[in-house]
Design an enzyme around this catalytic site. Sequence first.
Site: not given
Ligand code: EPU
Length: 419
Positions: A22-23, A116, A121, A306, A399
């Site tokens: 998915k991601n 989610c 976020r 995840d 999803r």
């Molecule tokens: N975070 C930190 N420090 C870091 C990196 C992240 O504190 O160095 C925190 C962020 O503040 C945030 C969380 O960790 O609260 C996740 O951060 P990130 O921005 O990496 O998340 P994202 O890019 O919004 C993607 C995936 C998520 C997965 C996260 C973490 C996609 C579309 N979504 O989200 O997937 O949980 O990375 O690996 O790629 C899921 O598939 O169910 C899902 C939520």
Amino acid sequence: MSKFIVKGGNKLMGEITVAGNKNAALPIIAATVLTDEECFLENVPDIIDVRAMLELLKYLGKNVENIDKNTVRITGKVNNSDIDKSLAGRIRASILYMGPLLARTGHVYLPPPGGCVIGLRKVDSHLEVITALGAIMENDEHGYKATLKNPKPASIFLKESSVTATENALMLASSITGETTIENAASEPHVGDLAEVLIKMGVHIEGIGTNRLSIKGKSNLKGFKHKIMADFIEAGTFAIAAAATNGDLIINNAEKKHLKMTVFQLEQLNVKYEFIDDNRLRIFPSELIAYTDKIKVGLWPNFPTDLLSPYIVLATQAKGSILCHDWMFESRMFFVDKLIAMGANIIQCDPHRVVVNGATKLHGQNLSSPDIRAGVALVIAALCAGGVSEIDKAELVDRGYEDIVGRLNSIGADIKRLV
Ligand code: EPU
């Protein structure tokens, strides 16, 4: 609103095949905005988030042709860069259109992205990277508005190794001539899959799989054909489901190179397994015992956030106590009250930490799925519980997991959906 009805107690047996990631699919769909040439995607998971992402792509002006359930041809060019509010609100990954739309049209308007509710976020890292590459922000109370008058390559140091912010930076930098570097980049395999696509489009990228990416962008990007990588989170989910039900399951498309930490953490609960080859994992019936007192999620290549919710369910079936810690998301753990209602012995210490004391016999309950991963964790809990469970908001699981009912039934589960 649909619900799952799960009769627990069956062991998961036989073979199952993991779907596309998915991601990886979500940013790769967004990357098609970067070209007017044909893009051909295979192994696209047929899940609600992907459908929403494709719907958004159509809204932006692209033609989307579903060749079959998992194959999509995308043609045409974008003629709109204002993202619709209700479409953006359906999916967090709508933010992934920010970089490509800026690259192609010099403008983007993005209402607050949905997704989610597992934590705060924020979008700061995304705004940080597009600003570094020359975008000017004029946000209003309804959303994020950016224009790109003077695109410029940049040396970016991410304050957080955000997965999707790294992807936005990669996509925008890919269309800017000159060399951009991203330090403290996310290195998850799906970031690498996107980078491989951008290379097929004509971009020069070095550092894939590391925390320093170097991108030499180009103005005219080509079309591409790409098979989306297998989903290592889904592979881990099935492995956990098999172990929790004391089953014997072969998981096809389980890439050994992406599952190193996952199988290590399964060993910590005495799960017996073997890699039949580089992409087939077999889980054997095992007596679950906690050999560690702690598991903590981390950035790649550490244990993925995840997978923690399913792992918590597995820990309820293991003899011993284990502290489960997710520092990334503030609301990930709240679903444990549902496991407690099913008979689990779990102490929630704070929003980020729970202690699971096992082994406990779970019993069927009426539940509601809070997010994709907690939802599938509840399905696993219901599979190993005595009696029948009803899980509302089944669409949240849809999803992220393709045909979860059909596929789990094919390996011995007793689960049906009520629409
Ligand atoms: N975070 C930190 N420090 C870091 C990196 C992240 O504190 O160095 C925190 C962020 O503040 C945030 C969380 O960790 O609260 C996740 O951060 P990130 O921005 O990496 O998340 P994202 O890019 O919004 C993607 C995936 C998520 C997965 C996260 C973490 C996609 C579309 N979504 O989200 O997937 O949980 O990375 O690996 O790629 C899921 O598939 O169910 C899902 C939520």
